[in-house]
Scaffold this motif. Sequence first.
Motif: not given
Length: 255
Positions: A93-98, A120-123, A147-154, A161-167
Amino acid sequence: MQLKDKVIVITGAAQGLGRAMAEMLAARGARLALLDLERSQATLSEAVSACQGLSSSLVRSYACDVANEEQVCTTFARIAEEFGQIDGLINNAGIVRDGLTLKYKDGELSKMSLAQWQSVLDVNLTGLFLCTREAAAQMVLRKTGGVIVNISSISRAGNAGQANYTAAKAAVAADTVTWAKEFARYGIRVGAIAPGFIETEMVASMKPEALQRMAEGIPLKRLGQPQEIAHAACFILENDYFTGRVVEVDGGLRL
Ligand SMILES: NC(=O)C1=CN([C@@H]2O[C@H](COP(=O)(O)OP(=O)(O)OC[C@H]3O[C@@H](n4cnc5c(N)ncnc54)[C@H](O)[C@@H]3O)[C@@H](O)[C@H]2O)C=CC1
Ligand SMILES: CC(C)c1ccc(C(=O)O)c(O)c1O
């Protein structure tokens, strides 16, 4: 881990990468607990039906906001009770608020609001922490490992434009290492995937010109498909010598 009959929880499973992972795991005989927001329950039901069309294994849906501690605790306890165990978790689960942190144009200064940062940090981070903690607790109490698999991002390397998402996504990659170290003693492996641009609803909401420019910059000259991320998730779940690492699936974008 052999996937047949294993109980795998997927957050944000109604659409996009979550749904693709659900379908691939269903086809491999896993039992599935699919989570998404209350407002996405109609779409989540369609994902459940699609999975049931691929397998006779149990598939159930749960309304759960991953950023809500009470809902996460109740939902994971319920899943463990109803399925008898939890063998795997995909924190998807993830969101963007760019938006730019600061924008100065025509004498006007605009700022990223605290709400835009915090949501963005909350979710993407707190939600992932809560689900990891509750799934791991069930694995430890029932002595099943998992096993736990986390979805990060490049984006975790920094993206304008993605300071919140990148963090959030950088912290997800860092905590994948932390939890791999903390949980190994309980037989729990933790891995992550850092997708590049994948063709889902989230990316479809980007401006077509920006998307076109982006695709041209990818060495493989195309966006990724959700099934290509699902394939990486299956690899992490199945490979018993994999832990604490991030698999980058980005068509070579960050080479
Ligand atoms: N699509 C892409 O190119 C990339 C996606 N990602 C990550 O992959 C994951 C999935 O992305 P997509 O499938 O593209 O997104 P999407 O927007 O298509 O699907 C996300 C799902 O998460 C659910 N969700 C959102 N907030 C939630 C909450 N608080 N609690 C429970 N469920 C919630 C949504 O309802 C939705 O079903 C996200 O973590 C995203 O950051 C990472 C890199 C690239
Ligand atoms: C920069 C990365 C690949 C990125 C870009 C866009 C989205 C999105 O719209 O959802 C992401 O989730 C990303 O991780």
